[in-house]
Design a protein around this motif. Structure first.
Motif, mmCIF file in Angstrom:
data_model
loop_
_atom_site.group_PDB
_atom_site.id
_atom_site.type_symbol
_atom_site.label_atom_id
_atom_site.label_comp_id
_atom_site.label_asym_id
_atom_site.label_seq_id
_atom_site.Cartn_x
_atom_site.Cartn_y
_atom_site.Cartn_z
ATOM 1 N N MET A 71 0.845 -1.207 0.000
ATOM 2 C CA MET A 71 0.000 0.000 0.000
ATOM 3 C C MET A 71 0.874 1.249 0.000
ATOM 4 O O MET A 71 1.866 1.351 0.715
ATOM 5 C CB MET A 71 -0.873 0.017 1.267
ATOM 6 C CG MET A 71 -2.240 -0.623 1.073
ATOM 7 S SD MET A 71 -3.290 0.293 -0.068
ATOM 8 C CE MET A 71 -3.985 1.534 0.995
ATOM 9 N N VAL A 72 0.449 2.196 -0.794
ATOM 10 C CA VAL A 72 1.127 3.490 -0.789
ATOM 11 C C VAL A 72 0.648 4.258 0.432
ATOM 12 O O VAL A 72 -0.542 4.291 0.715
ATOM 13 C CB VAL A 72 0.777 4.285 -2.057
ATOM 14 C CG1 VAL A 72 1.445 5.644 -2.039
ATOM 15 C CG2 VAL A 72 1.162 3.502 -3.297
ATOM 16 N N GLU A 73 1.578 4.846 1.142
ATOM 17 C CA GLU A 73 1.159 5.647 2.284
ATOM 18 C C GLU A 73 1.202 7.118 1.916
ATOM 19 O O GLU A 73 2.270 7.659 1.609
ATOM 20 C CB GLU A 73 2.066 5.352 3.484
ATOM 21 C CG GLU A 73 1.238 4.915 4.678
ATOM 22 C CD GLU A 73 2.123 4.611 5.868
ATOM 23 O OE1 GLU A 73 2.429 5.577 6.581
ATOM 24 O OE2 GLU A 73 2.514 3.432 6.025
ATOM 25 N N LEU A 74 0.021 7.736 1.883
ATOM 26 C CA LEU A 74 -0.055 9.138 1.495
ATOM 27 C C LEU A 74 0.195 10.030 2.696
ATOM 28 O O LEU A 74 -0.308 9.788 3.780
ATOM 29 C CB LEU A 74 -1.427 9.443 0.900
ATOM 30 C CG LEU A 74 -1.743 8.691 -0.398
ATOM 31 C CD1 LEU A 74 -3.174 8.941 -0.810
ATOM 32 C CD2 LEU A 74 -0.788 9.082 -1.504
ATOM 33 N N VAL A 75 0.991 11.056 2.485
ATOM 34 C CA VAL A 75 1.299 11.995 3.562
ATOM 35 C C VAL A 75 0.683 13.346 3.209
ATOM 36 O O VAL A 75 0.987 13.922 2.170
ATOM 37 C CB VAL A 75 2.828 12.151 3.739
ATOM 38 C CG1 VAL A 75 3.126 13.108 4.870
ATOM 39 C CG2 VAL A 75 3.469 10.801 3.981
#
Ligand SMILES: [Zn+2]
Lengths: 89, 177
Positions: free
Chosen positions: B1-5
């Motif tokens: 999963m891409v972790e969005l900041v």
């Protein structure tokens, strides 16, 4: 050059976008070729008072009808286009 | 999963200080655009929830948990406060704007260089839509300076242009003393 927007007041010219003759407010009936031709292409070019459409683009976004004298650069009147349309109806 | 900041529009760019002027980021809890229909009785739920009427053109008003800012012909922004269910054109624009505060004794001199308005004659809570350089902006006069809002995509340009002018005003100030 400055224009007095009826909503925002006296503002610098760079806040405004110029469209063209206020004739654009009087749309012809659809299908009337001669009237459409006049509407799109035929304009008076007086050395004197003209009525043009401007938008207070970087301001309140209102469309304005500006009456001005192109020989003296005098601004005679600025009104909201929506009011002009309402009055015409 | 891409972790969005999540990043704020001016993250890493502000605060900035030069001479007698300071520039800092403001992060409203939410920004809601509100375009009322002609029938003003439809706005009753807004008045009940926020405790105030819509401000006149060129004005902003304090409301419960936030404020309402006039932002154009028939358009308002509700800052911070939550807008109740309303029969009007309402859009969430929280992520669409960059907002900064320009303060300090030289704030007016900075505005005079970068904005065609006569900012020195604005009074606290007054609002204008105008330009910052070539960028369309919402300008709010506060007791201590100005709040400026531009489209989020212009955040870097806004900081760049305003900080450049702040430097110039500070340099001019240093020359004349
Ligand atoms: Zn205006």
């Amino acid at each position: 050059m400055r224009l007095t927007c009826p909503i925002c007041g006296d503002r610098d010219r760079r806040e405004f976008y110029y469209l063209g003759a206020a004739d654009y407010l009087d749309r012809p009936v659809e299908g009337e070729a001669e009237a459409t031709h006049r509407y799109l292409h035929l304009r008076d070019n007086p050395a004197g008072v003209t009525r043009d459409l401007w938008q207070h683009e970087a301001g309140c976004a209102a469309w304005l009808v500006v009456e001005r004298n192109v020989t003296t650069h005098e601004i005679l009147q600025v009104s909201l286009a929506k009011d002009e349309i309402r009055d015409a109806r | 999963m891409v972790e969005l900041v999540a990043r704020t529009p001016c993250e890493g760019l502000l605060p900035y200080e030069a001479g007698e002027a300071e520039l800092s980021e403001i992060i409203p809890k939410r920004i809601t655009s509100l375009a009322p229909f002609e029938d003003s009785t439809l706005l009753k739920p807004l008045k009940t929830a926020l405790g105030v009427e819509l401000p006149a053109p060129g004005q902003s008003v304090k409301a419960k948990d936030g404020r309402i800012v006039w932002t154009g012909q028939n358009q308002f922004f509700v800052l911070d406060a939550e807008v109740p269910a309303l029969d009007a054109a309402v859009t969430d624009q929280s992520d669409a704007w960059a907002m900064v505060a320009l303060g300090g004794a030289a704030a007016i001199d900075v505005m005079a260089r970068i904005c065609p308005l006569d900012c020195a004659h604005m009074t606290a809570s007054q609002v204008a839509r105008s330009l910052i350089g070539h960028m369309p902006a919402i300008i709010i006069r506060t007791k201590t300076g100005f709040e400026i809002m531009v489209f989020r995509a212009f955040a870097k340009t806004l900081v760049n242009e305003v900080s450049h002018v702040m430097d110039a005003v500070a340099a001019r100030g240093a020359l004349s003393t």
